[in-house]
Design a protein around this motif. Structure first.
Motif, mmCIF file in Angstrom:
data_model
loop_
_atom_site.group_PDB
_atom_site.id
_atom_site.type_symbol
_atom_site.label_atom_id
_atom_site.label_comp_id
_atom_site.label_asym_id
_atom_site.label_seq_id
_atom_site.Cartn_x
_atom_site.Cartn_y
_atom_site.Cartn_z
ATOM 1 N N PRO A 164 0.917 -1.252 -0.085
ATOM 2 C CA PRO A 164 -0.160 -0.013 -0.199
ATOM 3 C C PRO A 164 0.756 1.226 0.015
ATOM 4 O O PRO A 164 0.503 2.263 -0.682
ATOM 5 C CB PRO A 164 -0.929 -0.037 1.277
ATOM 6 N N THR A 165 1.995 1.262 0.495
ATOM 7 C CA THR A 165 2.780 2.395 0.760
ATOM 8 C C THR A 165 3.397 2.640 -0.719
ATOM 9 O O THR A 165 3.333 4.056 -1.032
ATOM 10 C CB THR A 165 4.071 2.201 1.717
ATOM 11 N N ASP A 221 3.175 -11.145 3.154
ATOM 12 C CA ASP A 221 3.075 -10.049 3.720
ATOM 13 C C ASP A 221 4.614 -9.469 4.372
ATOM 14 O O ASP A 221 4.556 -8.262 4.255
ATOM 15 C CB ASP A 221 2.323 -10.526 5.273
ATOM 16 N N ILE A 222 5.464 -10.221 4.431
ATOM 17 C CA ILE A 222 6.709 -9.843 4.911
ATOM 18 C C ILE A 222 7.224 -8.844 3.687
ATOM 19 O O ILE A 222 8.065 -7.758 3.552
ATOM 20 C CB ILE A 222 7.732 -10.787 5.355
ATOM 21 N N LEU A 223 7.130 -9.496 2.445
ATOM 22 C CA LEU A 223 7.406 -8.969 1.124
ATOM 23 C C LEU A 223 6.859 -7.658 0.950
ATOM 24 O O LEU A 223 7.348 -6.666 0.512
ATOM 25 C CB LEU A 223 7.243 -9.974 0.028
ATOM 26 N N LEU A 224 5.789 -7.557 1.162
ATOM 27 C CA LEU A 224 4.702 -6.309 0.953
ATOM 28 C C LEU A 224 5.253 -5.190 1.798
ATOM 29 O O LEU A 224 5.339 -4.222 1.534
ATOM 30 C CB LEU A 224 3.267 -6.597 0.900
ATOM 31 N N LYS A 227 8.040 -3.079 0.686
ATOM 32 C CA LYS A 227 8.405 -2.383 -0.254
ATOM 33 C C LYS A 227 8.670 -3.157 -1.616
ATOM 34 O O LYS A 227 8.936 -2.880 -2.538
ATOM 35 C CB LYS A 227 9.286 -1.222 -0.406
ATOM 36 N N GLY A 228 8.287 -4.737 -1.454
ATOM 37 C CA GLY A 228 8.487 -5.526 -2.677
ATOM 38 C C GLY A 228 7.412 -5.501 -3.617
ATOM 39 O O GLY A 228 6.117 -5.253 -3.193
ATOM 40 N N THR A 229 7.394 -5.968 -4.938
ATOM 41 C CA THR A 229 6.509 -6.254 -5.648
ATOM 42 C C THR A 229 6.416 -7.596 -6.047
ATOM 43 O O THR A 229 7.398 -8.292 -6.410
ATOM 44 C CB THR A 229 6.768 -5.374 -6.979
ATOM 45 N N LEU A 230 5.119 -8.530 -5.757
ATOM 46 C CA LEU A 230 4.869 -9.698 -5.939
ATOM 47 C C LEU A 230 4.744 -9.972 -7.390
ATOM 48 O O LEU A 230 3.944 -9.273 -7.972
ATOM 49 C CB LEU A 230 3.863 -10.014 -5.175
ATOM 50 N N ASP A 231 5.671 -10.706 -8.028
ATOM 51 C CA ASP A 231 5.508 -11.108 -9.411
ATOM 52 C C ASP A 231 4.559 -12.122 -9.719
ATOM 53 O O ASP A 231 3.346 -11.968 -10.162
ATOM 54 C CB ASP A 231 6.840 -11.520 -10.032
ATOM 55 N N LYS A 232 4.876 -13.377 -9.177
ATOM 56 C CA LYS A 232 3.819 -14.691 -9.246
ATOM 57 C C LYS A 232 4.109 -15.492 -7.925
ATOM 58 O O LYS A 232 5.395 -15.488 -7.515
ATOM 59 C CB LYS A 232 4.004 -15.054 -10.635
ATOM 60 N N VAL A 239 8.325 -15.300 -6.579
ATOM 61 C CA VAL A 239 9.036 -14.340 -7.469
ATOM 62 C C VAL A 239 8.660 -12.929 -7.219
ATOM 63 O O VAL A 239 7.375 -12.698 -7.448
ATOM 64 C CB VAL A 239 8.686 -14.810 -8.934
ATOM 65 N N ALA A 240 9.795 -12.252 -7.120
ATOM 66 C CA ALA A 240 9.243 -10.829 -6.629
ATOM 67 C C ALA A 240 10.579 -10.066 -7.101
ATOM 68 O O ALA A 240 11.522 -10.256 -7.687
ATOM 69 C CB ALA A 240 9.232 -10.502 -5.258
ATOM 70 N N PHE A 241 10.342 -8.728 -7.277
ATOM 71 C CA PHE A 241 11.202 -7.724 -7.480
ATOM 72 C C PHE A 241 11.101 -6.218 -6.698
ATOM 73 O O PHE A 241 9.956 -6.199 -6.241
ATOM 74 C CB PHE A 241 11.291 -7.204 -8.880
ATOM 75 N N TYR A 242 12.121 -5.397 -6.656
ATOM 76 C CA TYR A 242 12.076 -4.203 -6.070
ATOM 77 C C TYR A 242 12.489 -3.243 -6.873
ATOM 78 O O TYR A 242 13.485 -3.248 -7.670
ATOM 79 C CB TYR A 242 13.099 -4.263 -4.740
#
Length: 454
Positions: A164-165, A221-224, A227-232, A239-242
């Motif tokens: 959300p941030t 939850d920890i990822l988001l 400030k992470g972006t969930l890819d899939k 899989v994620a990226f920042y």
């Protein structure tokens, strides 16, 4: 005004006649039964004689109640409307402005009372207060149905894989995601559960889904939150990226912080599963996950077909991050980080200098590290084995094979070989010392080791 009984005015023995010098007396009734009580704007029951006294006092003192002019009233309403609009437009969230009209109307009411009782000026009260409330209502509705509509669209579209941030940051900066790919400098993040295929042999389909949902919820939850972006999701893998679709300063740091917090979160989950007794088999009690992190140029954006698209990432940086996650098992470690990510935040974490390696499917070697802990949070045991390990690694890179082998054996004794961990970096280097002793690499050796499996 002073109220005196009528008899005081007639009997000089009760009141000295000199009392009346320079005074005006009004004779009248103040008892309710005599029917001379009146309603006024300032008091519900007002003695009629006092109304006459006020009139006479105003004449004698030349002080009269003055009403404000229509022009002044109009200008006041216009000023309050503009001021209210400016104030409620400052906070980023509309709900934060709820106290503004309440405080504004109370302040105006207090101002009009002060002006009337102290300066005999009668301001309009109702219409200015209505203008404050009406202005707030109009701006609130505009923000809710207009400006907030765009933010709700972003949240509805991206809330499943962006924190959300970051959505608020995208809205404030007017940074809407672009269709197609956009190249940028970001951090790729891969993680999956160690030996997950074995879980399906021990658990029913229902239990497996429950376990996986519990795990993925905690990790996501920890990822988001960082400030992470969930890819899939790919089965048990995340899989994620920042750094995309909204920019993130220090995205390398947040990726590494996420990895450490995921390990802590998984440790707490293991304790909870063990506390449930026989509800879960031993393989669940010992669950581990591996993480690979790499930073560099990559393409992020909506990719796929015209019928179905996915916001994802592509590029050589992404491929190496995936290889680091899978090759971590060969070293018996759980967070493997490439040099580019390490350089950006090396002072904020505790590291193990792992290897200079050429992974499967890549021709260029990469220097890689194990992320051990956040700086200041490492244990005494970690400090001890890292010191012994790095001393052995220095001997290895100096091609002192026998000394390096013995040093790695000593470091191996200090490693924490918990359930499910089959090897560790020290054990990996022991046979390498034998290999290089039999086949010396030469003086121009660059320290690279080529992995033959993923």
């Amino acid at each position: 005004y002073y109220y005196l009984p009528y008899m005081y005015c007639m009997d000089p023995e009760m009141l000295d006649p000199t009392y009346w010098e320079g005074k005006v007396a009004m004779v009248g009734a103040s008892l309710p039964g005599l029917m001379d009580l009146r309603n006024t704007p300032v008091q519900e029951t007002f003695a009629g004689v006092e109304i006459h006294a006020n009139v006479m006092n105003s004449i004698l003192q030349n002080q009269f109640v003055k009403k404000t002019s229509p022009t002044k009233n109009f200008n006041t309403i216009l000023f309050l409307t503009i001021l209210t609009g400016l104030i409620i437009s400052l906070p980023k969230k509309t709900l934060y402005t709820i106290p503004v009209p309440i405080v504004g109307m109370i302040a105006w009411w207090a101002f009009t009372l002060f002006q009337f009782f102290n300066h005999l000026i009668m301001w309009e009260t109702v219409r200015p207060m209505l203008s404050i409330f009406g202005t707030y209502g109009g701006v609130f509705l505009y923000n809710f149905f207009g400006a907030e509509k765009d933010k709700r669209f972003l949240k509805d579209t991206f809330s499943t894989y962006i924190s959300p941030t970051l959505i608020d940051q995208m809205f404030d900066a007017k940074e809407e995601p672009q269709l197609g790919g956009e190249e940028g400098y970001h951090t790729a993040f891969f993680t999956d559960i160690q030996s997950f295929s074995a879980f399906s042999e021990k658990l029913s389909a229902t239990d497996l889904v429950e376990l996986l949902n519990d795990y993925l919820t905690e990790m996501t939850d920890i990822l988001l939150e960082n400030k992470g972006t969930l890819d899939k999701y790919i089965g048990d893998a995340i899989v994620a990226f920042y750094g995309a679709p909204a920019p993130v300063n220090d995205h390398e740091y947040y990726a590494c912080r996420t990895a450490v917090l995921m390990q802590k979160g998984l440790s707490e989950m293991r304790d909870r599963w063990r506390g449930e007794g026989d509800r879960w088999p031993e393989i669940v009690h010992n669950m581990q996950n591996r993480i690979g992190i790499n930073t560099g140029q990559m393409v992020t954006g909506n990719m796929g077909s015209t019928m179905r698209m996915n916001y994802t990432m592509m590029g050589d940086t992404v491929n190496l991050a995936a290889r680091l996650e899978s090759s971590a098992k060969q070293y018996g470690i759980y967070i493997q980080v490439a040099n580019e990510s390490y350089i950006a935040c090396k002072d904020k974490f505790v590291w193990r200098d792992l290897d200079f390696v050429r992974v499967m499917g890549k021709t260029e070697p990469a220097q890689v590290y194990e992320l051990v802990a956040i700086t200041g949070e490492e244990t005494d045991k970690e400090k001890t084995f890292l010191k012994a390990y790095h001393e052995a690694l220095a001997l290895y890179r100096n091609q002192e094979w026998d000394k390096a082998k013995e040093a790695f054996k000593a470091a191996d004794e200090l490693e924490d070989m918990f359930a499910g961990r089959k090897t560790n970096p020290s054990r990996v280097y022991i046979p390498r010392c034998d290999h290089w002793k039999e086949s010396p690499p030469g003086d121009d050796w660059d320290g690279v080791w080529t992995l033959t499996s993923k």
